[in-house]
Write a protein that holds these residues in place. Structure first.
Motif, PDB file in Angstrom:
ATOM      1  N   MET A  83      28.799  -2.580  78.589  1.00 32.76           N
ATOM      2  CA  MET A  83      30.224  -2.427  78.951  1.00 32.76           C
ATOM      3  C   MET A  83      30.552  -3.189  80.207  1.00 32.76           C
ATOM      4  O   MET A  83      29.652  -3.091  81.161  1.00 32.76           O
ATOM      5  CB  MET A  83      30.388  -1.069  79.416  1.00 32.76           C
ATOM      6  CG  MET A  83      30.254   0.221  78.556  1.00 32.76           C
ATOM      7  SD  MET A  83      30.619   1.715  79.018  1.00 32.76           S
ATOM      8  CE  MET A  83      29.407   1.968  80.357  1.00 32.76           C
ATOM      9  N   ASN A  84      31.443  -4.231  80.071  1.00 33.27           N
ATOM     10  CA  ASN A  84      31.358  -5.362  80.963  1.00 33.27           C
ATOM     11  C   ASN A  84      32.984  -5.186  81.598  1.00 33.27           C
ATOM     12  O   ASN A  84      33.733  -4.502  80.853  1.00 33.27           O
ATOM     13  CB  ASN A  84      31.393  -6.715  80.260  1.00 33.27           C
ATOM     14  CG  ASN A  84      30.047  -7.039  79.847  1.00 33.27           C
ATOM     15  OD1 ASN A  84      29.065  -6.518  80.394  1.00 33.27           O
ATOM     16  ND2 ASN A  84      29.872  -7.711  78.706  1.00 33.27           N
ATOM     17  N   ASN A  85      33.350  -5.689  82.653  1.00 34.01           N
ATOM     18  CA  ASN A  85      34.734  -5.804  83.313  1.00 34.01           C
ATOM     19  C   ASN A  85      35.210  -4.519  83.207  1.00 34.01           C
ATOM     20  O   ASN A  85      36.056  -4.059  83.108  1.00 34.01           O
ATOM     21  CB  ASN A  85      35.438  -6.528  82.482  1.00 34.01           C
ATOM     22  CG  ASN A  85      36.995  -6.881  83.147  1.00 34.01           C
ATOM     23  OD1 ASN A  85      37.041  -6.663  84.537  1.00 34.01           O
ATOM     24  ND2 ASN A  85      38.117  -7.375  82.443  1.00 34.01           N
ATOM     25  N   LEU A  86      34.416  -3.412  83.921  1.00 33.98           N
ATOM     26  CA  LEU A  86      34.723  -2.064  83.928  1.00 33.98           C
ATOM     27  C   LEU A  86      35.845  -1.959  84.727  1.00 33.98           C
ATOM     28  O   LEU A  86      36.149  -2.393  85.660  1.00 33.98           O
ATOM     29  CB  LEU A  86      33.478  -1.342  84.317  1.00 33.98           C
ATOM     30  CG  LEU A  86      32.561  -0.975  83.372  1.00 33.98           C
ATOM     31  CD1 LEU A  86      31.154  -0.497  83.733  1.00 33.98           C
ATOM     32  CD2 LEU A  86      33.003   0.099  82.403  1.00 33.98           C
ATOM     33  N   LYS A  87      36.924  -0.772  84.466  1.00 34.17           N
ATOM     34  CA  LYS A  87      37.825  -0.590  85.285  1.00 34.17           C
ATOM     35  C   LYS A  87      37.792   1.009  85.648  1.00 34.17           C
ATOM     36  O   LYS A  87      36.937   1.613  84.928  1.00 34.17           O
ATOM     37  CB  LYS A  87      39.042  -0.522  84.382  1.00 34.17           C
ATOM     38  CG  LYS A  87      39.274  -1.987  83.796  1.00 34.17           C
ATOM     39  CD  LYS A  87      40.493  -2.284  82.865  1.00 34.17           C
ATOM     40  CE  LYS A  87      40.617  -3.278  82.159  1.00 34.17           C
ATOM     41  NZ  LYS A  87      41.794  -3.577  81.412  1.00 34.17           N
ATOM     42  N   PRO A  88      38.410   1.433  86.759  1.00 32.57           N
ATOM     43  CA  PRO A  88      38.513   2.722  87.278  1.00 32.57           C
ATOM     44  C   PRO A  88      38.710   3.875  86.104  1.00 32.57           C
ATOM     45  O   PRO A  88      38.144   4.835  86.048  1.00 32.57           O
ATOM     46  CB  PRO A  88      39.423   2.783  88.255  1.00 32.57           C
ATOM     47  CG  PRO A  88      39.508   1.542  88.709  1.00 32.57           C
ATOM     48  CD  PRO A  88      39.160   0.466  87.563  1.00 32.57           C
ATOM     49  N   GLU A  89      39.413   3.250  85.268  1.00 34.92           N
ATOM     50  CA  GLU A  89      39.932   4.358  83.913  1.00 34.92           C
ATOM     51  C   GLU A  89      38.877   4.397  83.048  1.00 34.92           C
ATOM     52  O   GLU A  89      39.160   5.247  81.991  1.00 34.92           O
ATOM     53  CB  GLU A  89      41.264   3.705  83.422  1.00 34.92           C
ATOM     54  CG  GLU A  89      41.300   2.193  82.929  1.00 34.92           C
ATOM     55  CD  GLU A  89      41.947   1.305  83.738  1.00 34.92           C
ATOM     56  OE1 GLU A  89      41.690   1.485  85.166  1.00 34.92           O
ATOM     57  OE2 GLU A  89      42.681   0.508  83.490  1.00 34.92           O
ATOM     58  N   ASP A  90      37.664   3.684  82.934  1.00 35.29           N
ATOM     59  CA  ASP A  90      36.618   3.940  82.163  1.00 35.29           C
ATOM     60  C   ASP A  90      35.944   4.915  82.613  1.00 35.29           C
ATOM     61  O   ASP A  90      34.807   5.339  81.906  1.00 35.29           O
ATOM     62  CB  ASP A  90      35.900   2.686  82.235  1.00 35.29           C
ATOM     63  CG  ASP A  90      36.658   1.328  81.384  1.00 35.29           C
ATOM     64  OD1 ASP A  90      36.481   0.271  81.900  1.00 35.29           O
ATOM     65  OD2 ASP A  90      37.497   1.899  80.389  1.00 35.29           O
ATOM     66  N   THR A  91      36.211   5.570  83.751  1.00 29.61           N
ATOM     67  CA  THR A  91      35.371   6.585  84.351  1.00 29.61           C
ATOM     68  C   THR A  91      35.286   7.842  83.418  1.00 29.61           C
ATOM     69  O   THR A  91      36.556   8.289  83.102  1.00 29.61           O
ATOM     70  CB  THR A  91      35.841   7.104  85.655  1.00 29.61           C
ATOM     71  OG1 THR A  91      35.672   5.853  86.760  1.00 29.61           O
ATOM     72  CG2 THR A  91      35.179   8.270  86.338  1.00 29.61           C
ATOM     73  N   ALA A  92      34.143   8.247  83.017  1.00 26.88           N
ATOM     74  CA  ALA A  92      33.951   9.248  81.954  1.00 26.88           C
ATOM     75  C   ALA A  92      32.713   9.787  81.719  1.00 26.88           C
ATOM     76  O   ALA A  92      31.782   8.970  82.145  1.00 26.88           O
ATOM     77  CB  ALA A  92      34.961   8.893  80.685  1.00 26.88           C
ATOM     78  N   ILE A  93      32.883  10.773  80.900  1.00 23.42           N
ATOM     79  CA  ILE A  93      31.228  11.071  80.533  1.00 23.42           C
ATOM     80  C   ILE A  93      31.039  10.517  79.025  1.00 23.42           C
ATOM     81  O   ILE A  93      31.996  10.518  78.330  1.00 23.42           O
ATOM     82  CB  ILE A  93      30.906  12.664  80.238  1.00 23.42           C
ATOM     83  CG1 ILE A  93      30.955  13.381  81.632  1.00 23.42           C
ATOM     84  CG2 ILE A  93      29.633  12.977  79.484  1.00 23.42           C
ATOM     85  CD1 ILE A  93      30.928  14.695  81.498  1.00 23.42           C
ATOM     86  N   TYR A  94      30.031   9.693  79.007  1.00 20.56           N
ATOM     87  CA  TYR A  94      29.850   8.844  77.710  1.00 20.56           C
ATOM     88  C   TYR A  94      28.907   9.482  76.807  1.00 20.56           C
ATOM     89  O   TYR A  94      27.899  10.018  77.160  1.00 20.56           O
ATOM     90  CB  TYR A  94      29.413   7.462  77.770  1.00 20.56           C
ATOM     91  CG  TYR A  94      30.808   6.549  78.365  1.00 20.56           C
ATOM     92  CD1 TYR A  94      31.284   6.734  79.650  1.00 20.56           C
ATOM     93  CD2 TYR A  94      31.355   5.789  77.647  1.00 20.56           C
ATOM     94  CE1 TYR A  94      32.474   6.169  80.059  1.00 20.56           C
ATOM     95  CE2 TYR A  94      32.659   4.919  77.739  1.00 20.56           C
ATOM     96  CZ  TYR A  94      32.791   4.989  79.237  1.00 20.56           C
ATOM     97  OH  TYR A  94      34.018   4.437  79.635  1.00 20.56           O
ATOM     98  N   TYR A  95      29.295   9.674  75.246  1.00 19.28           N
ATOM     99  CA  TYR A  95      28.634  10.526  74.528  1.00 19.28           C
ATOM    100  C   TYR A  95      28.310   9.726  73.269  1.00 19.28           C
ATOM    101  O   TYR A  95      28.870   9.020  72.930  1.00 19.28           O
ATOM    102  CB  TYR A  95      29.046  11.596  73.908  1.00 19.28           C
ATOM    103  CG  TYR A  95      29.567  12.980  74.966  1.00 19.28           C
ATOM    104  CD1 TYR A  95      31.149  12.423  75.639  1.00 19.28           C
ATOM    105  CD2 TYR A  95      29.038  13.878  75.269  1.00 19.28           C
ATOM    106  CE1 TYR A  95      31.253  13.526  76.497  1.00 19.28           C
ATOM    107  CE2 TYR A  95      29.374  14.626  76.123  1.00 19.28           C
ATOM    108  CZ  TYR A  95      30.531  14.705  76.802  1.00 19.28           C
ATOM    109  OH  TYR A  95      30.948  15.510  77.698  1.00 19.28           O
ATOM    110  N   CYS A  96      26.752   9.564  73.043  1.00 21.27           N
ATOM    111  CA  CYS A  96      26.236   9.014  71.889  1.00 21.27           C
ATOM    112  C   CYS A  96      26.588   9.992  70.718  1.00 21.27           C
ATOM    113  O   CYS A  96      26.583  11.327  70.801  1.00 21.27           O
ATOM    114  CB  CYS A  96      24.857   8.748  72.039  1.00 21.27           C
ATOM    115  SG  CYS A  96      23.809   8.187  70.703  1.00 21.27           S
ATOM    116  N   ALA A  97      26.785   9.472  69.644  1.00 18.51           N
ATOM    117  CA  ALA A  97      27.401  10.338  68.428  1.00 18.51           C
ATOM    118  C   ALA A  97      26.484   9.532  67.003  1.00 18.51           C
ATOM    119  O   ALA A  97      26.611   8.418  66.894  1.00 18.51           O
ATOM    120  CB  ALA A  97      28.631  10.491  68.332  1.00 18.51           C
ATOM    121  N   THR A  98      26.341  10.566  66.073  1.00 16.08           N
ATOM    122  CA  THR A  98      26.304  10.070  64.764  1.00 16.08           C
ATOM    123  C   THR A  98      27.660  10.262  64.296  1.00 16.08           C
ATOM    124  O   THR A  98      28.559  10.761  64.735  1.00 16.08           O
ATOM    125  CB  THR A  98      25.284  11.025  63.772  1.00 16.08           C
ATOM    126  OG1 THR A  98      25.991  12.359  64.193  1.00 16.08           O
ATOM    127  CG2 THR A  98      24.034  10.878  64.325  1.00 16.08           C
TER     128      THR A  98
END
Length: 120
Positions: A83-98
């Motif tokens: 994740m590059n050039n992150l923005k405040p709106e990228d704030t979240a819980i990120y989940y790995c998924a199948t």
């Protein structure tokens, strides 16, 4: 039962970078497309990116296209999200998924998540 454990989240300032990752069991990894979801405070969980078992097919959601890169290392059974050039709106819980083989934007199973916080 699929077990997915994310790591590599954290806190950064805007325009910074992070690289969450998610190791999986060999059986899980070779049989599934993998991907990432996210859920911001007060919002529904949403698709971020997915990658086919061979790595030859990749999808991104529009908000992250051009800034995020999903990849997988089939020798290490691990999927990454650069994740590059992150923005405040990228704030979240990120989940790995199948990912479902019939729709690369729909998850089948997901982990507990890793927090990503981007400050302005």
């Amino acid at each position: 039962q699929v077990q997915l454990v994310e790591a590599g989240g954290g806190s950064v300032q805007a325009r910074g970078s992070l690289r969450p990752f998610c190791p999986a069991s060999r059986l899980t990894f070779i049989c599934h497309a993998m991907g990432w979801l996210r859920q911001a405070p007060g919002k529904e969980r949403e698709f971020v990116a997915s990658i086919s078992p061979s790595g030859g097919t990749i999808y991104y959601s529009d908000p992250v296209k051009g800034r995020f890169t999903v990849s997988r290392d089939n020798a290490k059974n691990t999927v990454y999200l650069q994740m590059n050039n992150l923005k405040p709106e990228d704030t979240a819980i990120y989940y790995c998924a199948t990912i479902l083989p019939t729709d690369y934007r729909r998850p089948r199973d997901w982990g507990q998540g890793t927090q990503v916080t981007v400050s302005s």
